[in-house]
Scaffold this motif. Structure first.
Motif, mmCIF file in Angstrom:
data_model
loop_
_atom_site.group_PDB
_atom_site.id
_atom_site.type_symbol
_atom_site.label_atom_id
_atom_site.label_comp_id
_atom_site.label_asym_id
_atom_site.label_seq_id
_atom_site.Cartn_x
_atom_site.Cartn_y
_atom_site.Cartn_z
ATOM 1 N N ASP A 1 -10.914 -61.218 16.045
ATOM 2 C CA ASP A 1 -11.034 -59.953 16.763
ATOM 3 C C ASP A 1 -9.656 -59.324 16.940
ATOM 4 O OD1 ASP A 1 -13.733 -60.442 17.019
ATOM 5 O OD2 ASP A 1 -13.593 -61.195 19.074
ATOM 6 N N LEU B 1 -9.765 -45.325 15.673
ATOM 7 C CA LEU B 1 -11.015 -46.027 15.459
ATOM 8 C C LEU B 1 -12.124 -45.276 16.164
ATOM 9 C CD1 LEU B 1 -11.299 -49.224 17.679
ATOM 10 C CD2 LEU B 1 -9.736 -47.356 18.165
ATOM 11 N N ARG C 1 -6.890 -61.185 9.671
ATOM 12 C CA ARG C 1 -7.939 -60.172 9.671
ATOM 13 C C ARG C 1 -7.796 -59.279 8.446
ATOM 14 N NH1 ARG C 1 -11.483 -57.809 13.447
ATOM 15 N NH2 ARG C 1 -12.029 -55.666 12.923
ATOM 16 N N LYS D 1 -18.969 -54.844 14.682
ATOM 17 C CA LYS D 1 -17.729 -54.912 13.909
ATOM 18 C C LYS D 1 -17.257 -53.489 13.640
ATOM 19 C CE LYS D 1 -17.996 -59.447 13.102
ATOM 20 N NZ LYS D 1 -17.015 -60.414 13.564
ATOM 21 N N TRP D 2 -15.998 -53.197 13.967
ATOM 22 C CA TRP D 2 -15.509 -51.861 13.670
ATOM 23 C C TRP D 2 -14.231 -51.921 12.853
ATOM 24 C CZ3 TRP D 2 -15.977 -53.316 18.930
ATOM 25 C CH2 TRP D 2 -14.784 -53.696 19.555
ATOM 26 N N ASN D 3 -14.061 -50.896 12.056
ATOM 27 C CA ASN D 3 -12.865 -50.792 11.235
ATOM 28 C C ASN D 3 -11.811 -49.970 11.952
ATOM 29 O OD1 ASN D 3 -13.347 -52.180 8.674
ATOM 30 N ND2 ASN D 3 -14.993 -50.704 8.394
ATOM 31 N N ASN E 1 -12.852 -55.415 8.589
ATOM 32 C CA ASN E 1 -13.456 -55.776 9.876
ATOM 33 C C ASN E 1 -13.881 -57.242 9.911
ATOM 34 O OD1 ASN E 1 -15.703 -55.838 8.284
ATOM 35 N ND2 ASN E 1 -16.821 -54.211 9.345
ATOM 36 N N ALA F 1 -19.605 -48.262 14.884
ATOM 37 C CA ALA F 1 -19.528 -49.679 14.541
ATOM 38 C C ALA F 1 -20.880 -50.192 14.067
ATOM 39 C CB ALA F 1 -19.067 -50.492 15.757
#
Length: 238
Positions: free
Chosen positions: A65, A193, A58, A184-186, A61, A198
């Motif tokens: 997952d 977070l 990863r 998608k979140w950073n 993002n 997102a």
């Protein structure tokens, strides 16, 4: 809004920062997928992808997952239920890593249970145990894939929740993580977070990927066979 509910629950129960958790310490939470556990076919589908296409770590993002796990004492009520549920699943359905792998874990004082991305961790465990594919019997060997070796032996950054989280909250998080997969979140360097910010991923998503998040384990087994074009298998009907 559901994203806000998910964000609030994770924020309320999470441990500070991110934790690198080896997959060998993880089993599905009792709450996962309406208590049906994981689809063995989807676990092998992911492992086959890692083997054939290489493991993609990863970055930002993008990529796999983020696992959302609960740090659970093996002696707690939900810990015992998770063990009982998973022990039964592994015994009843061939194709998961061997029971000895999990019994070593169950003998410890704590482990981790997955609310999100559970298939991912068990796919890595297939490599850790050098299991054979249920499709064609080919063995899962790490080989020269450094990223895959790191993921199998060291683990990946995960969000870890405290053990006191109630079953209903676990079920809500598990359901929302799967139904909101298109967001998608950073994660910030400190591990914080804000899922409410997102961004929706509007890129084309295969229907298979979208459906794989919301089906129970039996339905997902059938979906994977359809995706792979498997027409002859002793597993059809399971």
């Amino acid at each position: 809004e559901e994203l806000k509910i998910l964000n609030n629950l994770i924020s309320e129960w999470r441990e500070p920062g991110m934790t690198v958790v080896p997959p060998r310490l993880v089993i599905p939470d009792f709450s996962n997928r309406g208590h049906t556990g994981l689809s063995v076919e989807h676990v092998h589908y992911l492992a086959t992808s890692f083997r054939d296409k290489g493991f993609q770590p990863r970055k930002g993002n993008q990529g796999h997952d983020i696992p959302v796990l609960v740090r659970e004492p093996t002696s707690s009520e939900l810990g015992r239920k998770s063990i009982q549920n998973w022990r039964s699943k592994v015994s009843d359905e061939a194709g998961f890593p061997p029971s000895q792998h999990y019994e070593r874990l169950f003998a410890q004082s704590e482990f981790y249970t997955s609310l999100g991305n559970g298939h991912f961790n068990q796919a890595l465990n297939l490599f850790g145990n050098e299991c054979r594919s249920i499709y064609g019997n080919k063995q899962y060997i790490i080989g020269n894939d450094v990223a895959l070796r790191n993921a199998v032996e060291e683990g990946v950054n995960s969000i870890v929740l405290r053990p006191g989280i109630p079953l209903r909250d676990r079920e809500t998080i598990s359901r929302l993580l799967n139904s909101k997969r298109e967001y998608k979140w950073n994660v910030n360097p400190d591990g914080s977070l804000d899922i409410t910010d997102a961004k929706e991923d509007t890129s084309t998503c295969k229907q298979f990927e979208a459906m794989s998040k919301v089906l129970d384990s039996v339905e997902l087994n059938c979906l994977v066979r359809a995706e792979l074009g498997v027409k002859e298998s002793h597993r059809i009907g399971q």
